[in-house]
Design an enzyme around this catalytic site. Sequence first.
Site, short mmCIF file in Angstrom:
data_model
loop_
_atom_site.label_atom_id
_atom_site.label_comp_id
_atom_site.label_asym_id
_atom_site.label_seq_id
_atom_site.Cartn_x
_atom_site.Cartn_y
_atom_site.Cartn_z
N TRP A 155 0.86 -1.18 0.00
CA TRP A 155 0.00 0.00 0.00
C TRP A 155 0.90 1.23 0.00
O TRP A 155 1.80 1.36 0.84
CB TRP A 155 -0.89 -0.04 1.23
CG TRP A 155 -1.83 1.11 1.40
CD1 TRP A 155 -2.65 1.64 0.46
CD2 TRP A 155 -2.07 1.84 2.61
NE1 TRP A 155 -3.38 2.67 1.00
CE2 TRP A 155 -3.05 2.81 2.31
CE3 TRP A 155 -1.56 1.75 3.91
CZ2 TRP A 155 -3.52 3.71 3.27
CZ3 TRP A 155 -2.03 2.64 4.86
CH2 TRP A 155 -3.00 3.61 4.55
N ASP A 236 -0.02 -5.39 9.75
CA ASP A 236 -1.10 -4.49 9.38
C ASP A 236 -2.31 -5.37 9.09
O ASP A 236 -2.34 -6.10 8.09
CB ASP A 236 -0.72 -3.68 8.14
CG ASP A 236 -1.77 -2.62 7.79
OD1 ASP A 236 -2.84 -2.60 8.42
OD2 ASP A 236 -1.52 -1.83 6.87
N LYS A 272 -12.97 -1.12 7.01
CA LYS A 272 -13.55 -2.04 6.02
C LYS A 272 -14.55 -3.00 6.66
O LYS A 272 -15.68 -3.12 6.21
CB LYS A 272 -12.43 -2.84 5.34
CG LYS A 272 -11.33 -1.98 4.70
CD LYS A 272 -11.84 -1.11 3.58
CE LYS A 272 -10.72 -0.47 2.78
NZ LYS A 272 -9.89 0.47 3.53
#
Length: 424
Positions: A155, A236, A272
């Site tokens: 990312w 993460d 999310k």
Amino acid sequence: MLRSISRLTRNAQILKSSSLRNMSIWANVKMGPPDPILGVAEAYRNDPSEIKVNLSVGAFRDDNGKPFVLKSVRKAEKQIMDMAMDKEYIPISGLDSFNNASIRFAYGPESLPIKENRIAVAQSLSGTGALRVGAAFIERWLGKDTKIFVPKPTWGNHITVFRDAGLSVSDYKYLDSKTNTLDIAGVLEDFSKMPKGSVVLLHGCAHNPTGVDPSPEQWKQILEVCKQRELIPFFDLAYQGFASGNPEKDAYSLRLFTDAGMPVILAQSYAKNMGLYGERVGAISFVCKDEAEKQNVLSQMKILIRPLYSNPPSNGVRIASKILNDPELNSLWLDEVKYMADRIISMRTLLRSHLENDCGSKLDWSHITSQIGMFCFTGVSPDKVQRLRDEFHIYLTSNGRISIPGANSKNVKYIAESFHQVTK
């Protein structure tokens, strides 16, 4: 005479004021480059076409292409509103009921570090805030010379966050671009060469941007080389439950490392899996040696957070805390998490089927269904990405990454046909 002097003085003041207005201490500030993903979204918004498709945004959409607010979130919100709670500051480290539930959700209620009360945890401004606090802690307590290694690709914001915290960022091999699968040999080779004591960023599940995750056996191989090189794993975990529909399965890698006694750092996000994008709910945690070390670490986390943003916001975390702690809401939420994951999986299946069966593509599209989570690394080159935008009004990032929830039953065949046209 006095009037003339007064007039001259006023004129001088006006000239001086005008001169100051024409000066700028920011004259040397240059226009920064646009965010690559937000730039794609803006181009999509400006496209007048009725057939346009946005496959860049990292947010869940329902089958009508609309934002999806979970029923469990609405119910939790109503309960909180009915309680008429105040708007006072919550503690620097955040809401305890959320923090405790969040680490149980990630590490598992039977986790030894939880039972021994040696996980230091603080609420964060979603996953990005968790990463930033974690990075600042590393810089302060492991030193500016500490290297952090991230997968290639990762990312994009990972690199910016770590560099802005003062860390030295390097990468390690991850994706086999020929097959769009994990280059496990490259991962293990690069890990074996990392300086001892380095920090290594690991995507807990649903790797962003590739959707390529190690298998359980590959995770065990990665764990062994981390132990041999005394590496510090920084997980993460932004998609727990959202990837497979099963939060336990999605936490496999984290729990494998924790059970092995590794000094884990964890960044969590509920953007999310709860759809709390704008509420900015997350957590940063450190697995410590004992309870005394936990208290020391927590005290220093608070010292870092205080000048960054002082106190975290309360509304979103109250919602998350309700959902994590209330059995009825939790059950509803887990059903909704599975629905979101299943819709993404079904779109992957349909996209691949249309490409192979309806379009008759001779290319290997198996990676669409072997990858997992919100994103798919299609392997489409930047020039073909541009063609998709210019000729077919389909918007994705230049590296060929698509956000699967942008596909739905109404547009998935058109997406497949467009991809076929630029790749045949």
